[in-house]
Design an enzyme around this catalytic site. Structure first.
Site, short mmCIF file in Angstrom:
data_model
loop_
_atom_site.label_atom_id
_atom_site.label_comp_id
_atom_site.label_asym_id
_atom_site.label_seq_id
_atom_site.Cartn_x
_atom_site.Cartn_y
_atom_site.Cartn_z
N HIS A 1 -6.80 7.97 -0.54
CA HIS A 1 -5.28 7.23 -0.85
C HIS A 1 -5.49 5.93 -0.21
O HIS A 1 -4.71 5.12 -0.65
CB HIS A 1 -4.36 8.14 0.11
CG HIS A 1 -2.90 7.76 -0.32
ND1 HIS A 1 -2.31 7.32 -1.54
CD2 HIS A 1 -2.12 7.26 0.59
CE1 HIS A 1 -1.38 6.98 -1.31
NE2 HIS A 1 -0.84 6.57 -0.25
N SER B 1 0.88 -1.27 -0.11
CA SER B 1 0.18 0.14 -0.13
C SER B 1 0.86 1.22 -0.12
O SER B 1 1.84 1.33 0.67
CB SER B 1 -1.05 0.19 1.29
OG SER B 1 -1.70 -0.99 1.30
N SER B 2 0.55 2.40 -0.87
CA SER B 2 1.18 3.42 -0.88
C SER B 2 2.87 3.37 -1.16
O SER B 2 3.14 2.98 -2.09
CB SER B 2 1.02 4.18 0.61
OG SER B 2 1.01 5.48 0.57
N SER B 3 3.69 3.76 -0.24
CA SER B 3 4.91 3.71 -0.56
C SER B 3 5.43 2.26 -0.88
O SER B 3 6.11 1.71 -1.67
CB SER B 3 5.64 4.15 0.86
OG SER B 3 7.19 3.91 0.45
#
Ligand code: NAG
Ligand code: NAG
Ligand code: NAG
Length: 297
Positions: free
Chosen positions: A281, A140-142
């Site tokens: 996000h 997820s994300s980074s």
């Protein structure tokens, strides 16, 4: 990274722990092999695994840790149910984002956080007899950015990937080779390229590689305020370029799939893009749906 970090942490850490009633416990390994940047390794090995089990490498967001991702995602419970192993890398960087910007991390065999994570895969193969053909990566994300990077730089290691709110591999590439550098041109969705150019970014990470690339699923929320929505199109273009699909012409478009208000674009057997309408996000990890993409169920 402060801005990014603040946007992410509250929402992602609000997940209720999913880890009660497991057959086993989260463990840490200190010496798992070459690890030039000091990435941490945690793993979940269920009491019972299948012969030559599958492996999922599950990679956390900024401010997260391997432990937090273990607690906040359903993979450990699913591992109990289906007999696979999960490895949860833990970022060594301040603010715990992943290095997806340096030359080393973006180049096959050159070092960086990506290399340390691949060492964990080698350890898992040696230690638990993990099936080399069934090694998967998600985040997820980074961790989603790192998932695209691993698929691009180590296509020989991973069979498939699932990206929850990331950016194209190489989109955070630092002009000065900076390690774990923020790139606001990319995060705001202003790093755009043709699918051929994006595919070349992938090919340049492992020059001379002539094998297959991991099958990729890319999720992105339409109101993402940390890695803006245009990044969805760039990721899709990148992998469409790698696989020889046309990012402008999905073979199939499935509305309300896998959830209400999500649209799944199927470009071919190797690539799906899933646009989550009205989602920010934090796109929730899908669990069983992920296992289907990986072919575990
Ligand atoms: C940000 O990434 C782009 C590629 O997406 C690159 O061209 C640019 O140089 C990077 N910016 C910085 C400040 O490193
Ligand atoms: C693919 O790469 C391998 C390893 O570099 C090499 O031995 C092989 O000849 C290459 N195959 C083709 C068809 O280029
Ligand atoms: C789907 O979108 C509609 C219209 O914006 C909204 O009313 C509905 O609550 C959404 N459904 C879900 C499950 O988010």
């Amino acid at each position: 990274m402060a801005r990014f970090t603040a946007a992410l942490s509250a929402a992602l850490l609000a997940c209720a722990p999913l880890v009660s009633g497991l057959t086993s416990t989260l463990e840490q390994v200190n010496d798992f092999g070459d690890n030039p940047t000091g990435v941490g390794m945690y793993y979940y090995l269920p009491t019972t695994v299948t012969d030559s089990p599958a492996l999922i490498v599950a990679i956390h967001y900024c401010t997260g840790t391997g432990t937090a991702y273990f607690e906040g995602t359903p993979y450990a419970q699913l591992a109990d149910q289906y007999g696979f192993v999960v490895v949860y890398p833990s970022s060594p960087n301040e603010g715990t984002c992943w290095d997806v910007s340096s030359f080393e991390t973006l180049t096959h065999g050159a070092g960086g956080d990506s290399y340390g994570i691949v060492s964990m895969v080698d350890y898992a193969k040696a230690q638990w007899g993990v099936d080399s053909e069934r090694i998967f990566v998600t985040g997820s994300s980074s961790g989603a950015m790192m998932t695209n990077v691993l698929a691009a730089a180590y296509p020989d290691v991973f069979a498939a990937g699932i990206v929850y709110s990331g950016v194209a591999a190489g989109c955070f590439m630092s002009a000065t080779g900076g390690v774990d550098a923020w790139n606001s041109t990319c995060s705001t969705g202003e790093s755009t390229a043709t699918q051929e150019q994006w595919a070349n970014v992938v090919f340049d990470m492992y020059p001379g590689y002539n094998g297959t690339y991991p099958r990729m699923q890319e999720y992105h929320g339409t109101i993402d305020d940390a890695l803006l929505y245009p990044n969805f199109a760039e990721e899709v273009k990148q992998w469409a370029g790698v696989f020889g699909y046309d990012a402008d012409a999905p073979a199939e478009t499935l509305t309300d799939t896998p959830l209400a208000n999500y649209t799944k674009f199927v470009y071919g057997d190797n690539l799906q893009g899933i646009s989550a309408e009205g989602v920010g996000h934090t796109v929730p990890v899908q669990g069983e749906e992920d296992l289907k993409w990986f072919g575990i169920i």
